[in-house]
Design an enzyme around this catalytic site. Structure first.
Site, mmCIF file in Angstrom:
data_model
loop_
_atom_site.group_PDB
_atom_site.id
_atom_site.type_symbol
_atom_site.label_atom_id
_atom_site.label_comp_id
_atom_site.label_asym_id
_atom_site.label_seq_id
_atom_site.Cartn_x
_atom_site.Cartn_y
_atom_site.Cartn_z
ATOM 1 C CG HIS A 147 17.760 67.568 66.175
ATOM 2 N ND1 HIS A 147 18.715 66.967 66.368
ATOM 3 C CD2 HIS A 147 17.597 67.309 65.149
ATOM 4 C CE1 HIS A 147 18.259 65.647 66.256
ATOM 5 N NE2 HIS A 147 17.181 65.362 64.880
ATOM 6 C CB THR B 181 17.950 58.021 75.730
ATOM 7 O OG1 THR B 181 20.046 58.096 74.868
ATOM 8 C CG2 THR B 181 17.771 59.605 75.876
ATOM 9 C CG HIS C 82 12.467 66.048 66.356
ATOM 10 N ND1 HIS C 82 12.482 64.109 66.678
ATOM 11 C CD2 HIS C 82 13.624 66.121 65.745
ATOM 12 C CE1 HIS C 82 14.195 63.627 66.386
ATOM 13 N NE2 HIS C 82 13.905 64.996 65.256
ATOM 14 C CD GLU C 83 14.028 69.113 62.792
ATOM 15 O OE1 GLU C 83 15.305 69.216 63.788
ATOM 16 O OE2 GLU C 83 14.097 67.602 61.834
ATOM 17 C CD1 TRP D 249 19.396 55.440 64.803
ATOM 18 C CD2 TRP D 249 17.541 57.016 65.561
ATOM 19 N NE1 TRP D 249 18.878 56.717 63.540
ATOM 20 C CE2 TRP D 249 17.578 57.296 63.922
ATOM 21 C CE3 TRP D 249 15.961 56.815 66.081
ATOM 22 C CZ2 TRP D 249 17.054 58.026 63.412
ATOM 23 C CZ3 TRP D 249 15.698 58.198 65.389
ATOM 24 C CH2 TRP D 249 16.484 58.857 64.008
ATOM 25 C CB THR E 155 7.809 68.735 62.728
ATOM 26 O OG1 THR E 155 7.615 67.015 62.564
ATOM 27 C CG2 THR E 155 9.357 68.964 62.309
ATOM 28 N N GLY F 274 11.856 68.957 58.958
ATOM 29 C CA GLY F 274 11.824 69.661 59.401
ATOM 30 C C GLY F 274 14.077 69.374 59.647
ATOM 31 C CG HIS G 13 18.248 62.117 65.052
ATOM 32 N ND1 HIS G 13 18.952 61.069 63.830
ATOM 33 C CD2 HIS G 13 17.017 62.362 65.425
ATOM 34 C CE1 HIS G 13 18.085 62.502 63.538
ATOM 35 N NE2 HIS G 13 16.843 62.984 64.282
HETATM 36 ZN ZN LIG Z 1 15.635 64.585 63.842
#
Ligand SMILES: [Zn+2]
Length: 425
Positions: free
Chosen positions: A249, A271, A245-246, A257, A242, A191, A255
């Site tokens: 965004h 985070t 998560h998308e 990290w 998925t 995705g 993300h």
């Molecule tokens: Zn992502």
């Protein structure tokens, strides 16, 4: 906060997909879009910093986002049934409202920094022309894959002209396209999404570049998908996350990290930073970067976070900092989604005492809260055809034996009209 957005171009090699598909290409897609629309990344950064600065002052008003799911299929398997779409919406609502059962798996050390986003999702009840809709479109295509050169998202799925389907008004609908993005017959990425960039709506030239919304590989959609990715003993178990998560965004999250090493981060204060994606494992002992989360100090890598690449089975939480960011984006850059949006109709707006239950039902349900005066109850099929009209002068009405499908129930009296959507399984 240093090097927050030091993007590194990732050169794709075909060998990299031989074992597992890429979880998410949002970062790569953004880099790609920057090459065709210079200044885009800076626009995203500005929105991000503005949202962070403004923050959301309100963590409890429920925001409902209308969703249109575009199923674009070349094979019968790709033409996912409604039940998978309903399930995916349910997963979004559970995870964003923190009603998912696996929150109990969250480690104690993170308990004080996570929370309910009070963001909900609903399939659109009305299309951009004001007609009743299921919130689902289905488009048959001759395209066998919507992946482009070098494995980049080709974006054709987002336009009629390229075998996909044009978006619905992106200021009023979260568009989710579900299609095949495989490479040489194997799933390549699961995705990608578009974070909001610049005001008021983006992108400029949305028909010739990345167009606002979310795209999901059909095998990674929903948690009851009959064609869910089967990777043997691989760590990807499809639980519908998925899409969770998308959509994160889409609502401005990065993300955790920071798409870089320990010097890069996601810009969210609570985070924990990590040196890299968690590589789809659920390693509870990893602590790859030293960070300082207020009184909590240094925390381990948070594989429970939806914005990591950890397996869907170990994800279960957003942090409060992430919640504030998403709500700030909804209160500003994506305000039209939640502000008197006609896409979700009249629901709860006037005759909110009307209740229909159970919903979904097996065809038998009760409409409650009618007035003692005459009400006209009209039942429409999902393509707008009138199925039945009942004139009632009593507070409660029982409907029976409606066949499977999606219906719109219109309740009208002298004062107002209310339309609710029901699902018969
Ligand atoms: Zn992502």
């Amino acid at each position: 906060m240093k090097n927050l957005f030091s993007f590194t171009l990732i050169i794709l090699s075909l060998s990299s997909f031989s074992q597992q598909p890429h979880r998410c290409y949002t970062h790569e897609a953004m880099l790609e879009f920057e090459t065709s629309h210079p200044g885009y990344l800076q626009g995203v950064d500005e929105v991000f910093y503005r949202a962070k600065q403004n923050g959301s002052q309100d963590r409890s008003t429920v925001y409902t986002i209308p969703v249109v799911v575009h199923i674009v299929y070349n094979t019968p398997e790709e033409n996912l049934p409604d039940s998978v779409i309903f399930n995916q919406i349910e997963i979004l609502n559970e995870d964003y409202r923190r009603l998912n059962e696996d929150t109990t798996n969250l480690r104690d050390t993170f308990q004080t920094i996570v929370g309910d986003s009070f963001i909900e999702f609903q399939l659109a009840m009305f299309d951009p022309n004001g007609n009743p809709t299921t919130g689902i479109t289905r488009t048959s295509t001759t395209q066998t894959s919507f992946l482009g050169v070098g494995g980049m998202p080709a974006e054709g799925v987002k336009s009629d002209a390229n075998g996909g389907i044009d978006p619905w008004d992106q200021s009023r609908y979260l568009n989710i396209w579900v299609c095949d993005m495989s490479l040489f017959g194997s799933p390549f990425l699961l995705g990608y999404a578009t974070p909001p960039a610049d005001l008021p709506h983006w992108p400029a030239g949305s028909t010739d570049g990345m167009s606002d919304g979310v795209v999901i590989q059909y095998e990674a959609f929903g948690s009851n998908n009959p064609n869910a990715l089967d990777l043997g003993a691989g760590p990807i178990t499809v639980l519908g996350r998925t899409t969770v998560h998308e959509v994160g965004h889409y609502l401005g999250l990065r993300h955790i990290w920071g798409d870089g090493d320990c010097t890069a981060e996601d810009g969210i204060d609570d985070t924990p930073n990590a040196v890299d994606q968690s590589n789809q494992d659920c390693n509870l002992t990893a602590n790859t970067c030293t960070d300082n989360i207020g009184v909590l100090g240094d925390l381990p890598d948070m594989v429970e976070n939806y914005m990591d690449y950890s397996a869907e089975t170990c994800q279960n939480s957003f942090t409060l900092g992430q919640v504030d960011m998403m709500r700030a984006i909804l209160e500003n850059e994506r305000f039209d989604l939640i502000n008197g949006n006609p896409a979700i109709g009249f629901e709860e707006s006037n005759l909110s005492q009307v209740k229909i239950y159970p919903n979904p039902s097996n065809g038998n349900f009760v409409i409650e809260g009618l007035t003692e005066e005459v009400s006209v109850v009209s039942i429409y099929s999902n393509n707008g055809n009138l199925v039945n009209t009942i004139t009632a002068a009593k507070p409660q009405l029982e409907i029976s034996n409606l066949s499977a499908g999606i219906y719109f129930i219109s309740v009208q009296n002298d004062e107002s009209v209310e339309v609710k959507k029901i699902v018969v399984l």
